[in-house]
Each structure stands twice: as structure tokens, then as C-alpha cells.
Scaffold this motif. Sequence first.
Motif, PDB file in Angstrom:
ATOM      1  N   ASN A  61      47.107  87.834  49.795  1.00 34.38           N
ATOM      2  CA  ASN A  61      47.981  86.846  49.147  1.00 34.38           C
ATOM      3  C   ASN A  61      49.425  86.951  49.616  1.00 34.38           C
ATOM      4  OD1 ASN A  61      48.803  89.187  47.926  1.00 34.38           O
ATOM      5  ND2 ASN A  61      48.093  88.652  45.868  1.00 34.38           N
ATOM      6  N   GLY A  62      49.630  87.592  50.786  1.00 33.59           N
ATOM      7  CA  GLY A  62      50.974  87.742  51.326  1.00 33.59           C
ATOM      8  C   GLY A  62      51.301  86.687  52.366  1.00 33.59           C
ATOM      9  N   PRO A  63      52.382  86.902  53.128  1.00 31.38           N
ATOM     10  CA  PRO A  63      52.766  85.945  54.175  1.00 31.38           C
ATOM     11  C   PRO A  63      51.660  85.805  55.219  1.00 31.38           C
ATOM     12  CG  PRO A  63      54.524  87.526  53.754  1.00 31.38           C
ATOM     13  CD  PRO A  63      53.319  88.035  53.028  1.00 31.38           C
ATOM     14  N   VAL A  64      51.537  84.596  55.757  1.00 31.52           N
ATOM     15  CA  VAL A  64      50.534  84.303  56.777  1.00 31.52           C
ATOM     16  C   VAL A  64      51.194  84.439  58.145  1.00 31.52           C
ATOM     17  CG1 VAL A  64      48.905  82.600  57.656  1.00 31.52           C
ATOM     18  CG2 VAL A  64      49.353  82.748  55.208  1.00 31.52           C
ATOM     19  N   SER A  65      50.626  85.268  59.003  1.00 26.94           N
ATOM     20  CA  SER A  65      51.216  85.541  60.318  1.00 26.94           C
ATOM     21  C   SER A  65      50.941  84.396  61.289  1.00 26.94           C
ATOM     22  CB  SER A  65      50.641  86.834  60.891  1.00 26.94           C
ATOM     23  OG  SER A  65      49.275  86.645  61.245  1.00 26.94           O
ATOM     24  N   ALA A  66      51.649  84.427  62.426  1.00 23.78           N
ATOM     25  CA  ALA A  66      51.432  83.414  63.465  1.00 23.78           C
ATOM     26  C   ALA A  66      49.996  83.452  63.962  1.00 23.78           C
ATOM     27  CB  ALA A  66      52.415  83.633  64.613  1.00 23.78           C
ATOM     28  N   GLY A  67      49.458  84.654  64.141  1.00 22.76           N
ATOM     29  CA  GLY A  67      48.080  84.770  64.596  1.00 22.76           C
ATOM     30  C   GLY A  67      47.098  84.200  63.591  1.00 22.76           C
ATOM     31  N   GLN A  68      47.352  84.405  62.305  1.00 20.83           N
ATOM     32  CA  GLN A  68      46.477  83.863  61.270  1.00 20.83           C
ATOM     33  C   GLN A  68      46.564  82.343  61.195  1.00 20.83           C
ATOM     34  OE1 GLN A  68      47.995  86.291  58.082  1.00 20.83           O
ATOM     35  NE2 GLN A  68      46.286  87.733  58.208  1.00 20.83           N
ATOM     36  N   LEU A  69      47.748  81.783  61.427  1.00 20.69           N
ATOM     37  CA  LEU A  69      47.872  80.327  61.472  1.00 20.69           C
ATOM     38  C   LEU A  69      47.073  79.744  62.628  1.00 20.69           C
ATOM     39  CD1 LEU A  69      51.687  79.894  60.697  1.00 20.69           C
ATOM     40  CD2 LEU A  69      49.765  79.264  59.220  1.00 20.69           C
ATOM     41  N   ARG A  70      47.050  80.443  63.762  1.00 22.17           N
ATOM     42  CA  ARG A  70      46.246  79.953  64.891  1.00 22.17           C
ATOM     43  C   ARG A  70      44.760  79.971  64.542  1.00 22.17           C
ATOM     44  NH1 ARG A  70      50.467  82.703  68.162  1.00 22.17           N
ATOM     45  NH2 ARG A  70      49.250  84.636  68.222  1.00 22.17           N
ATOM     46  N   TRP A  71      44.335  81.061  63.886  1.00 28.11           N
ATOM     47  CA  TRP A  71      42.937  81.132  63.454  1.00 28.11           C
ATOM     48  C   TRP A  71      42.626  80.002  62.484  1.00 28.11           C
ATOM     49  CZ3 TRP A  71      38.581  82.923  65.045  1.00 28.11           C
ATOM     50  CH2 TRP A  71      38.529  84.071  65.843  1.00 28.11           C
ATOM     51  N   ALA A  72      43.506  79.745  61.535  1.00 27.67           N
ATOM     52  CA  ALA A  72      43.276  78.678  60.565  1.00 27.67           C
ATOM     53  C   ALA A  72      43.116  77.333  61.258  1.00 27.67           C
ATOM     54  CB  ALA A  72      44.428  78.630  59.561  1.00 27.67           C
ATOM     55  N   ALA A  73      43.909  77.095  62.297  1.00 29.20           N
ATOM     56  CA  ALA A  73      43.848  75.820  63.011  1.00 29.20           C
ATOM     57  C   ALA A  73      42.489  75.606  63.669  1.00 29.20           C
ATOM     58  CB  ALA A  73      44.964  75.760  64.049  1.00 29.20           C
ATOM     59  N   VAL A  74      42.009  76.607  64.410  1.00 33.49           N
ATOM     60  CA  VAL A  74      40.734  76.415  65.123  1.00 33.49           C
ATOM     61  C   VAL A  74      39.554  76.415  64.160  1.00 33.49           C
ATOM     62  CG1 VAL A  74      41.609  77.318  67.306  1.00 33.49           C
ATOM     63  CG2 VAL A  74      40.557  78.882  65.686  1.00 33.49           C
ATOM     64  N   LEU A  75      39.595  77.201  63.087  1.00 35.89           N
ATOM     65  CA  LEU A  75      38.496  77.203  62.127  1.00 35.89           C
ATOM     66  C   LEU A  75      38.424  75.877  61.375  1.00 35.89           C
ATOM     67  CD1 LEU A  75      38.754  80.822  60.674  1.00 35.89           C
ATOM     68  CD2 LEU A  75      36.965  79.925  62.185  1.00 35.89           C
ATOM     69  N   ALA A  76      39.566  75.298  61.049  1.00 38.00           N
ATOM     70  CA  ALA A  76      39.572  74.021  60.346  1.00 38.00           C
ATOM     71  C   ALA A  76      39.076  72.891  61.242  1.00 38.00           C
ATOM     72  CB  ALA A  76      40.978  73.709  59.842  1.00 38.00           C
ATOM     73  N   ALA A  77      39.412  72.949  62.526  1.00 38.17           N
ATOM     74  CA  ALA A  77      39.065  71.855  63.434  1.00 38.17           C
ATOM     75  C   ALA A  77      37.585  71.826  63.782  1.00 38.17           C
ATOM     76  CB  ALA A  77      39.896  71.951  64.704  1.00 38.17           C
ATOM     77  N   GLY A  78      36.925  72.983  63.794  1.00 39.32           N
ATOM     78  CA  GLY A  78      35.505  73.000  64.106  1.00 39.32           C
ATOM     79  C   GLY A  78      35.172  73.939  65.242  1.00 39.32           C
ATOM     80  N   PRO A  79      33.873  74.187  65.472  1.00 40.98           N
ATOM     81  CA  PRO A  79      33.448  75.233  66.402  1.00 40.98           C
ATOM     82  C   PRO A  79      33.798  74.982  67.865  1.00 40.98           C
ATOM     83  CG  PRO A  79      31.567  73.949  65.623  1.00 40.98           C
ATOM     84  CD  PRO A  79      32.733  73.545  64.788  1.00 40.98           C
ATOM     85  N   GLN A  80      34.088  73.751  68.232  1.00 38.18           N
ATOM     86  CA  GLN A  80      34.421  73.466  69.628  1.00 38.18           C
ATOM     87  C   GLN A  80      35.926  73.493  69.899  1.00 38.18           C
ATOM     88  OE1 GLN A  80      31.695  69.797  69.834  1.00 38.18           O
ATOM     89  NE2 GLN A  80      31.490  70.679  71.878  1.00 38.18           N
ATOM     90  N   ALA A  81      36.710  73.736  68.879  1.00 41.64           N
ATOM     91  CA  ALA A  81      38.164  73.746  69.041  1.00 41.64           C
ATOM     92  C   ALA A  81      38.629  75.055  69.676  1.00 41.64           C
ATOM     93  CB  ALA A  81      38.842  73.574  67.687  1.00 41.64           C
ATOM     94  N   ILE A  82      39.607  74.966  70.561  1.00 39.16           N
ATOM     95  CA  ILE A  82      40.251  76.137  71.141  1.00 39.16           C
ATOM     96  C   ILE A  82      41.759  75.923  71.129  1.00 39.16           C
ATOM     97  CG2 ILE A  82      38.263  76.641  72.628  1.00 39.16           C
ATOM     98  CD1 ILE A  82      39.844  75.563  74.993  1.00 39.16           C
ATOM     99  N   LEU A  83      42.507  76.997  71.207  1.00 42.20           N
ATOM    100  CA  LEU A  83      43.955  76.884  71.322  1.00 42.20           C
ATOM    101  C   LEU A  83      44.308  76.318  72.687  1.00 42.20           C
ATOM    102  CD1 LEU A  83      45.072  80.344  69.863  1.00 42.20           C
ATOM    103  CD2 LEU A  83      44.892  78.159  68.653  1.00 42.20           C
ATOM    104  N   GLY A  84      45.298  75.447  72.729  1.00 40.72           N
ATOM    105  CA  GLY A  84      45.702  74.853  73.994  1.00 40.72           C
ATOM    106  C   GLY A  84      47.203  74.732  74.120  1.00 40.72           C
ATOM    107  N   GLY A  85      47.650  74.336  75.296  1.00 41.26           N
ATOM    108  CA  GLY A  85      49.054  74.044  75.521  1.00 41.26           C
ATOM    109  C   GLY A  85      49.978  75.203  75.217  1.00 41.26           C
ATOM    110  N   LEU A  86      51.101  74.889  74.589  1.00 34.96           N
ATOM    111  CA  LEU A  86      52.128  75.890  74.315  1.00 34.96           C
ATOM    112  C   LEU A  86      51.605  76.991  73.401  1.00 34.96           C
ATOM    113  CD1 LEU A  86      55.037  76.264  75.207  1.00 34.96           C
ATOM    114  CD2 LEU A  86      55.774  75.024  73.170  1.00 34.96           C
ATOM    115  N   THR A  87      50.719  76.651  72.451  1.00 33.30           N
ATOM    116  CA  THR A  87      50.182  77.656  71.529  1.00 33.30           C
ATOM    117  C   THR A  87      49.329  78.671  72.278  1.00 33.30           C
ATOM    118  OG1 THR A  87      50.156  76.006  69.761  1.00 33.30           O
ATOM    119  CG2 THR A  87      48.850  78.000  69.420  1.00 33.30           C
TER     120      THR A  87
END
Length: 321
Positions: A70-96
Motif C-alpha cells: 500500500n506504499g508508493p508505486v515505483s516506475a518499474g511497477q507502473l510499467r508492469w501495470a501498463a502491460v498487464l492491463a493492456a493484455g498478453p501481447q503488449a510489450i514496452l516500446g519507444g521511450l519507455t
Amino acid sequence: MSLRRAWSPAAWGRRLPSDDADELTWLLFHQEDVLSLEQARRHLSPKAIRHRVATGTWRQIHRAVFVAHNGPVSAGQLRWAAVLAAGPQAILGGLTAAQAGGLRGFPGRPIHILLPASCRRGSLPAGVLAHRTVTLRDQDVLAVGQPKRTMPARSIVDAAQWASDDQQARTIIAAACQQGIVAGDDLSRIVERLPRVRRRQLMLATAADAAGGAHSLAELDFLGLIRRAGLPEPARQKIRYDSTGRRRYLDAYFEEWRVHVEIDGGQHIDPRAWWADMRRQNDLWIEGDRVLRFPAWVIRAHPDEVLRQILEALRAAGWKG
């Protein structure tokens, strides 16, 4: 392969779970304490999930994504949240993806994800941008490391084509080359095989200049200034040795006329770095070179003054152009 055998204790500097830890514990270790609702349901009942959220053991950071604290969400955790929310075929791209690979100097939001053109995606958290592609080869995706992301060269090309303007695109390419994330030749190969890439000519020209030794945006601006004025093209990042035998790199060197141009960036705020550059400059003056120095901002703000001094130095050294 089980999660227990797939990931090393070095991942993210976190403590490796014990050998008798359950699969959910290993999943959370693997995904930096982030998991999707679908993943949670594989291991827990709906009641158990609600209990963890209600007691603050877990925190729901998106409609279908949880973080196991229940603490602050790190940059790495935000990246995980993005790909998990988008679906199994999503990957990080571009500047991220480039930032996950070590690129520095750019804001961490928005988070960019890449998806095949034909796949469906889930709803995205705030601050996440989804991009589609019809060209994504296996060699474009990093084979190790999680969450999945594009390889450095593909990441930088995508970041440049998704940039808000040409200047930002050039800045991204220059920074990636200067920081050793990619080489100019790597970028050119990616651009050549992407049929619909935006800013194709800008990226090819910038990558070619980077391959030739212009490794910062100020150096690229300087090179464009020289070309537009019709002056001789200097060598970039030429190796010289100072009086102590240490290898030094000259930003721009008109070798035939022994005119050296040094472009001062933010590193000169550091007094030690400033003195090291002064000492190098003194060594060159002792040997007989003409040395001109310009702050990076002057090249953009006062190009005519920069050109005038370079022209005078070249003519004083014998250039007849």
C-alpha cells in the motif's frame, strides 16, 4: 519451467523467496509485486482478493491490476501495470522501453506500450499510451528481462517517430548514441526495414551523423550549421592525446587547418570537468591548434556569431573558401 527456476535472486535487488514459497509469492517476485486480476484469480478466491484489498495488504491501482503493498508505486511497477492491463501481447516500446534499458534524461510518463495491429487490448491506466505496429520481428523483442520490451535500436526508432516534434526526435537519438544505448548504424538498419516509419529521412540523417561521431544534440546542430554555410566538414570525435598520454576526443576538428571547435554542455557546471577541458585546450594551443569554444545554447541562439568566428579562424589558418 516453473517460476522458481526461471528467475535469479539478482532480479531488482530483491530477496529471493524461500524454496517452499508458493507460486503466488514467486509470481509477485517475478513481476515486482504487480499482478493482474486474472492472475490473482488463478491463486485466490474472489473473497481472498477482496480481503487483501480491504486490509491494505494489496492495493488496486487499475480496474484489473493490483500491487502487493500500500506504499508508493515505483516506475518499474507502473510499467508492469501498463502491460498487464493492456493484455498478453503488449510489450514496452519507444521511450519507455529505452528507459527500462538504461536511457537517462527523459520523463517517465507517459508509459508507451506496443501492440500488434490486429490484437484487442484491455482498458489502460491513466498515463499509458498504446501504439500499434504491423512489423515486429522476433529480433525486435528483448529475449530476456521482464516485462517484455523492444530491443534498444527499435525502441529508439519508435521513440523518435512517436516524438512530439522533430527537435525532440533528434534529442532522443542524440542522447541514446551519447549514452551508448545504440549506435547510428543500428538505427539505420531498423529504419530501412520499417515501411511506414515517420521521420524516415530525419532519422537516417541523424543516425548517420551519430555514426560519424556527433553524439550530442548540440553537435548535431553545429554540424547542420556548418553544412548550411558551405564550410568544410570537420571530423567528429577525433582522438588526440594530451601531454599526460591520456586519450581525448575533439568535438569537431578541421584537420587541414588545425582548427578545433569544442561545444560545452551541462557537464561544464562541474568545476573538475571544466578544468579538465581547459587543460586539454591548453595542450592543443601549445601544439599550435586554434581552439574555439561555444556553449551549446549559443549554437542555437546566435548561429551567425558562431559561423563568423569559425570562418575567421579558418581563413586565418589558410582556408581560401
